[in-house]
Design a protein around this motif. Structure first.
Motif, PDB file in Angstrom:
ATOM      1  N   THR A  18       0.843  -1.203   0.000  1.00 54.08           N
ATOM      2  CA  THR A  18       0.000   0.000   0.000  1.00 54.08           C
ATOM      3  C   THR A  18       0.873   1.246   0.000  1.00 54.08           C
ATOM      4  O   THR A  18       0.586   2.219  -0.713  1.00 54.08           O
ATOM      5  CB  THR A  18      -0.941  -0.008   1.222  1.00 54.08           C
ATOM      6  N   GLN A  21       2.097   1.755  -3.478  1.00 54.45           N
ATOM      7  CA  GLN A  21       1.029   2.244  -4.354  1.00 54.45           C
ATOM      8  C   GLN A  21       0.843   3.755  -4.163  1.00 54.45           C
ATOM      9  O   GLN A  21       0.692   4.503  -5.137  1.00 54.45           O
ATOM     10  CB  GLN A  21      -0.271   1.496  -4.077  1.00 54.45           C
ATOM     11  N   LYS A  22       0.895   4.211  -2.918  1.00 53.90           N
ATOM     12  CA  LYS A  22       0.776   5.643  -2.632  1.00 53.90           C
ATOM     13  C   LYS A  22       2.014   6.398  -3.101  1.00 53.90           C
ATOM     14  O   LYS A  22       1.912   7.525  -3.588  1.00 53.90           O
ATOM     15  CB  LYS A  22       0.545   5.865  -1.140  1.00 53.90           C
ATOM     16  N   VAL A  24       3.867   5.656  -5.687  1.00 56.00           N
ATOM     17  CA  VAL A  24       3.743   5.801  -7.142  1.00 56.00           C
ATOM     18  C   VAL A  24       2.856   7.009  -7.475  1.00 56.00           C
ATOM     19  O   VAL A  24       3.176   7.804  -8.370  1.00 56.00           O
ATOM     20  CB  VAL A  24       3.204   4.491  -7.767  1.00 56.00           C
ATOM     21  N   LYS A  25       1.763   7.179  -6.763  1.00 54.65           N
ATOM     22  CA  LYS A  25       0.885   8.344  -6.988  1.00 54.65           C
ATOM     23  C   LYS A  25       1.628   9.642  -6.674  1.00 54.65           C
ATOM     24  O   LYS A  25       1.474  10.648  -7.379  1.00 54.65           O
ATOM     25  CB  LYS A  25      -0.383   8.224  -6.151  1.00 54.65           C
ATOM     26  N   TYR A  26       2.427   9.621  -5.615  1.00 56.49           N
ATOM     27  CA  TYR A  26       3.243  10.781  -5.243  1.00 56.49           C
ATOM     28  C   TYR A  26       4.226  11.107  -6.367  1.00 56.49           C
ATOM     29  O   TYR A  26       4.385  12.277  -6.741  1.00 56.49           O
ATOM     30  CB  TYR A  26       3.977  10.486  -3.932  1.00 56.49           C
ATOM     31  N   ASP A  28       3.925  10.395  -9.512  1.00 58.54           N
ATOM     32  CA  ASP A  28       3.146  10.945 -10.627  1.00 58.54           C
ATOM     33  C   ASP A  28       2.905  12.441 -10.428  1.00 58.54           C
ATOM     34  O   ASP A  28       3.085  13.243 -11.346  1.00 58.54           O
ATOM     35  CB  ASP A  28       1.806  10.223 -10.769  1.00 58.54           C
ATOM     36  N   LYS A  29       2.497  12.822  -9.225  1.00 59.51           N
ATOM     37  CA  LYS A  29       2.209  14.243  -8.930  1.00 59.51           C
ATOM     38  C   LYS A  29       3.456  15.103  -9.078  1.00 59.51           C
ATOM     39  O   LYS A  29       3.365  16.266  -9.463  1.00 59.51           O
ATOM     40  CB  LYS A  29       1.641  14.392  -7.516  1.00 59.51           C
ATOM     41  N   GLY A  59       0.734  -0.300 -15.785  1.00 60.68           N
ATOM     42  CA  GLY A  59      -0.433  -0.701 -15.008  1.00 60.68           C
ATOM     43  C   GLY A  59      -0.996  -2.057 -15.383  1.00 60.68           C
ATOM     44  O   GLY A  59      -2.063  -2.437 -14.887  1.00 60.68           O
TER      45      GLY A  59
END
Length: 170
Positions: A18, A21-22, A24-26, A28-29, A59
């Motif tokens: 988890t 996963q977070k 990876v989002k960071y 991206d931002k 993905g």
């Protein structure tokens, strides 16, 4: 960006996948590039029944292993039945990977670190220093083995799921 290897470690079920996963989002931002593989668990209620793999950043998701108490494969695991085609797919992915700012590997265990099986191409990439920064999931009892395996890395730091994402990109 200075080359660093982060070993993300923690007890089973503490949220390592988890966290990634977070992370990876960071990334991206922040428009920071990455590649690698996530290994999210598949649950029925609170019971983990399978492990999927997700190739990054595309993905693409597919089944990697099914939980089989006492029905695993000889030489691999007594409780997990790995999809050997999926394992080959992940190895092929790491063999031909285009290096980005971060390489993410969820997770390396005794198969890779001791037996040179499993997703061994991820280990080859890390041992060969073919990354700028990497975050690798390793269980606590395998951390010292991972440090020895990746001793060619100029900087190795063990982190946990409380580590701030911003500290990984400094």
């Amino acid at each position: 960006m200075e080359q660093k290897l982060y070993i993300l470690s923690g007890k089973r079920g503490c949220g390592k996948s988890t966290y990634l996963q977070k992370f990876v989002k960071y990334l991206d931002k922040k428009s920071i590039t990455y590649t690698g593989v996530l290994a999210p668990g598949v649950f029925e209620g609170k019971k983990k029944v399978a492990i999927d793999n997700v190739l990054l950043p595309e993905g693409e998701r597919f089944r990697f292993a099914d939980h089989k108490v006492g029905g695993g494969q000889v030489g691999f695991s007594k409780n997990w039945k790995f999809d050997l085609d999926a394992m080959d797919k992940v190895n092929e992915y790491f063999h031909h990977i285009e290096i980005k700012d971060f390489v993410i590997v969820d997770e390396l265990g005794p198969l890779e670190l001791v037996q040179n099986k499993g997703i061994f191409y991820a280990c080859r990439l890390l041992v060969g220093l073919k990354y700028k920064r990497a975050v690798v999931v390793v269980r606590p009892h395998q951390v010292e083995t991972a440090k020895i395996k990746f001793s060619t890395s100029p900087r190795i730091k063990v982190i946990d799921t409380d580590t701030k994402f911003s500290s990984l990109i400094k």
